[in-house]
Design a protein around this motif. Structure first.
Motif, PDB file in Angstrom:
ATOM      1  N   LEU A  66      21.205  41.168  43.353  1.00  0.00           N
ATOM      2  CA  LEU A  66      21.518  40.518  42.081  1.00  0.00           C
ATOM      3  C   LEU A  66      23.008  40.506  41.774  1.00  0.00           C
ATOM      4  O   LEU A  66      23.482  39.672  41.001  1.00  0.00           O
ATOM      5  N   ARG A  67      23.754  41.421  42.390  1.00  0.00           N
ATOM      6  CA  ARG A  67      25.154  41.619  42.022  1.00  0.00           C
ATOM      7  C   ARG A  67      26.028  40.371  42.200  1.00  0.00           C
ATOM      8  O   ARG A  67      26.875  40.089  41.338  1.00  0.00           O
ATOM      9  N   PRO A  68      25.898  39.589  43.282  1.00  0.00           N
ATOM     10  CA  PRO A  68      26.786  38.432  43.429  1.00  0.00           C
ATOM     11  C   PRO A  68      26.697  37.450  42.257  1.00  0.00           C
ATOM     12  O   PRO A  68      27.726  37.051  41.696  1.00  0.00           O
ATOM     13  N   LEU A  69      25.480  37.049  41.862  1.00  0.00           N
ATOM     14  CA  LEU A  69      25.350  36.126  40.733  1.00  0.00           C
ATOM     15  C   LEU A  69      25.789  36.790  39.441  1.00  0.00           C
ATOM     16  O   LEU A  69      26.499  36.187  38.627  1.00  0.00           O
ATOM     17  N   ALA A  70      25.382  38.035  39.216  1.00  0.00           N
ATOM     18  CA  ALA A  70      25.745  38.728  37.982  1.00  0.00           C
ATOM     19  C   ALA A  70      27.263  38.831  37.836  1.00  0.00           C
ATOM     20  O   ALA A  70      27.790  38.780  36.724  1.00  0.00           O
ATOM     21  N   SER A  71      27.978  38.953  38.951  1.00  0.00           N
ATOM     22  CA  SER A  71      29.438  39.080  38.881  1.00  0.00           C
ATOM     23  C   SER A  71      30.106  37.798  38.426  1.00  0.00           C
ATOM     24  O   SER A  71      31.266  37.810  37.996  1.00  0.00           O
ATOM     25  N   LEU A  72      29.402  36.673  38.506  1.00  0.00           N
ATOM     26  CA  LEU A  72      29.949  35.391  38.066  1.00  0.00           C
ATOM     27  C   LEU A  72      29.564  35.063  36.628  1.00  0.00           C
ATOM     28  O   LEU A  72      29.843  33.965  36.143  1.00  0.00           O
ATOM     29  N   LEU A  73      28.941  36.022  35.941  1.00  0.00           N
ATOM     30  CA  LEU A  73      28.455  35.809  34.576  1.00  0.00           C
ATOM     31  C   LEU A  73      28.989  36.911  33.676  1.00  0.00           C
ATOM     32  O   LEU A  73      28.275  37.850  33.332  1.00  0.00           O
ATOM     33  N   PRO A  74      30.269  36.851  33.291  1.00  0.00           N
ATOM     34  CA  PRO A  74      30.851  37.919  32.465  1.00  0.00           C
ATOM     35  C   PRO A  74      30.157  38.028  31.113  1.00  0.00           C
ATOM     36  O   PRO A  74      29.575  37.064  30.610  1.00  0.00           O
ATOM     37  N   HIS A  75      30.237  39.237  30.526  1.00  0.00           N
ATOM     38  CA  HIS A  75      29.585  39.474  29.236  1.00  0.00           C
ATOM     39  C   HIS A  75      30.229  38.661  28.127  1.00  0.00           C
ATOM     40  O   HIS A  75      29.573  38.275  27.159  1.00  0.00           O
ATOM     41  N   SER A  76      31.522  38.407  28.217  1.00  0.00           N
ATOM     42  CA  SER A  76      32.219  37.604  27.214  1.00  0.00           C
ATOM     43  C   SER A  76      33.052  36.556  27.927  1.00  0.00           C
ATOM     44  O   SER A  76      33.493  36.763  29.059  1.00  0.00           O
ATOM     45  N   GLY A  77      33.241  35.437  27.260  1.00  0.00           N
ATOM     46  CA  GLY A  77      33.986  34.354  27.886  1.00  0.00           C
ATOM     47  C   GLY A  77      33.074  33.496  28.743  1.00  0.00           C
ATOM     48  O   GLY A  77      31.919  33.830  28.991  1.00  0.00           O
ATOM     49  N   PRO A  78      33.585  32.364  29.201  1.00  0.00           N
ATOM     50  CA  PRO A  78      32.757  31.443  29.970  1.00  0.00           C
ATOM     51  C   PRO A  78      32.378  31.994  31.331  1.00  0.00           C
ATOM     52  O   PRO A  78      33.167  32.663  31.993  1.00  0.00           O
ATOM     53  N   ARG A 118      34.554  40.769  37.691  1.00  0.00           N
ATOM     54  CA  ARG A 118      33.629  41.647  38.412  1.00  0.00           C
ATOM     55  C   ARG A 118      33.300  41.134  39.811  1.00  0.00           C
ATOM     56  O   ARG A 118      32.621  41.807  40.570  1.00  0.00           O
ATOM     57  N   ALA A 119      33.740  39.933  40.142  1.00  0.00           N
ATOM     58  CA  ALA A 119      33.394  39.365  41.445  1.00  0.00           C
ATOM     59  C   ALA A 119      34.242  39.980  42.549  1.00  0.00           C
ATOM     60  O   ALA A 119      35.439  40.238  42.370  1.00  0.00           O
ATOM     61  N   ALA A 120      33.625  40.217  43.715  1.00  0.00           N
ATOM     62  CA  ALA A 120      34.355  40.746  44.869  1.00  0.00           C
ATOM     63  C   ALA A 120      35.367  39.694  45.328  1.00  0.00           C
ATOM     64  O   ALA A 120      34.975  38.570  45.651  1.00  0.00           O
ATOM     65  N   PRO A 121      36.657  40.022  45.368  1.00  0.00           N
ATOM     66  CA  PRO A 121      37.690  39.007  45.652  1.00  0.00           C
ATOM     67  C   PRO A 121      37.478  38.282  46.980  1.00  0.00           C
ATOM     68  O   PRO A 121      37.607  37.058  47.050  1.00  0.00           O
ATOM     69  N   GLY A 122      37.144  39.031  48.041  1.00  0.00           N
ATOM     70  CA  GLY A 122      36.975  38.393  49.343  1.00  0.00           C
ATOM     71  C   GLY A 122      35.817  37.405  49.349  1.00  0.00           C
ATOM     72  O   GLY A 122      35.941  36.275  49.844  1.00  0.00           O
ATOM     73  N   TRP A 123      34.682  37.824  48.791  1.00  0.00           N
ATOM     74  CA  TRP A 123      33.512  36.932  48.739  1.00  0.00           C
ATOM     75  C   TRP A 123      33.791  35.732  47.842  1.00  0.00           C
ATOM     76  O   TRP A 123      33.450  34.594  48.187  1.00  0.00           O
ATOM     77  N   LEU A 124      34.436  35.956  46.708  1.00  0.00           N
ATOM     78  CA  LEU A 124      34.744  34.859  45.792  1.00  0.00           C
ATOM     79  C   LEU A 124      35.675  33.850  46.450  1.00  0.00           C
ATOM     80  O   LEU A 124      35.505  32.633  46.309  1.00  0.00           O
TER      81      LEU A 124
END
Length: 342
Positions: A66-78, A118-124
């Motif tokens: 779940l972590r990859p998608l969750a990292s693209l969905l910050p708690h605040s901001g777009p 929160r996204a992993a820089p290399g993967w992003l």
């Protein structure tokens, strides 16, 4: 709306004529909303029963998926606009397929408009550069998220969303599109013709310029709305997603375990469990199709139950356009109240 930022959506007469509703943002976008809530440090009260029901399911291997998608969905901001990447398909398979086939340009454009601490820089970086393995990781994360946190509730969600949209349709039939804009979400949205004022994280003006607006109810939103726009098509109407579970009491009932309320048993003994449930659904006003979806039965069975209730003078039925609409009678309301169905 004093003390808060406001989004102002400016309408013309053409925009009012072209404003429409749909019943869902799609399985993929609901999954994104759900994951955002799942990782929120202070989950709203109306979603606590849902999150408590996930205890024991989210083991370490699943959390990693779940972590990859969750990292693209910050708690605040777009966050990542999943509608732009997956569409509003009601099945997760269609949403995943569309994500995998979306052009690198569209994905890169969407990633540029969000803050992703929160996204992993290399993967992003690989994702933005069009790496198919990185895209596959995101697709797997979306699929896993749906099956873990949304799928157990999806049929019930569809029933709720269809009921909200049907209620909107009745509002438009009885009072016009402006009446719908006045009532669609009173705590978050205010209609001051020709401007729709929306409580929003930042000050913003949007001019529809004849495109109209799409209104859609969303289960995994609470306390705020979302404005979604197609960055690749300026002629596409914006989508305004509003909470479908704004009432805490309705939300508490929605996340129940699905077992019939004990207080409804006397009515069930009299009418039969399904027919008693049908009377409760009709009390809110519904079509035959909505009744079938809410009870998870066939349209033919829903029509049969409605016919029996109508012959007993517990409901009335009228045809409006292509829809058959059911309403409860005073006798039906009295029976529902006496039987503990309310």
């Amino acid at each position: 709306m004093g003390g808060t930022s406001v989004l102002r959506i400016h309408f013309t007469a053409d925009d009012l004529a072209r404003t429409r509703t749909v019943s869902t943002v799609g399985a993929a976008t609901e999954t994104g909303h759900a994951l955002r809530l799942l990782t929120c440090p202070n989950v709203p009260a109306v979603f606590r029963p849902w999150r408590q029901g996930l205890r024991g399911r989210l083991d370490a291997p699943l959390s990693r998926r779940l972590r990859p998608l969750a990292s693209l969905l910050p708690h605040s901001g777009p966050g990542l606009d999943l509608i732009a990447l997956t569409g509003t398909e009601p099945t997760i398979e269609s949403g995943v397929d569309r994500l995998l086939s979306t052009s690198d340009t569209v994905l890169r454009l969407e990633l540029e408009h969000v803050s992703l601490p929160r996204a992993a820089p290399g993967w992003l970086r690989a994702l933005a550069d069009g790496d198919q393995e990185a895209r596959g990781v995101l697709a797997d994360s979306l699929d896993a998220g749906y099956r873990a946190v949304v799928q157990p509730h999806w049929q019930r969600m569809r029933g709720q969303l269809d009921a909200v949209r049907a209620d909107w349709a009745r509002t438009v039939l009885e009072g016009g599109i402006e009446r719908l804009l006045e009532t669609v979400s009173p705590t978050l949205v205010r209609w001051e013709a020709p401007v729709l004022k929306v409580r929003f994280p930042r000050e913003q003006d949007v001019r529809l310029n004849g495109r109209g607006l799409v209104l859609v109810p969303t289960v995994f939103l609470v306390g705020h709305v979302e404005l979604l726009t197609d960055l690749t098509d300026e002629s596409a109407p914006p989508i305004l997603a509003v909470p479908a579970l704004a009432d805490p009491l309705a939300a508490a009932a929605f996340w129940g375990d699905g077992e019939p309320d004990r207080s409804r048993k006397p009515l069930g003994a009299l009418l039969g469990r399904t027919r008693a449930a049908a009377l409760g659904v009709v009390a809110e006003g519904c079509s035959t199709g909505e009744l079938a979806r809410r009870l998870n039965i066939s349209a033919a069975a829903a029509s049969q139950h409605a016919g029996v209730l109508r012959e007993a003078n517990l409901i009335t039925t009228r045809r409006r356009g292509g829809a058959v609409l059911h309403s409860i009678t005073p006798l039906g309301t009295d029976l529902l109240n006496r039987g503990g169905g309310r």
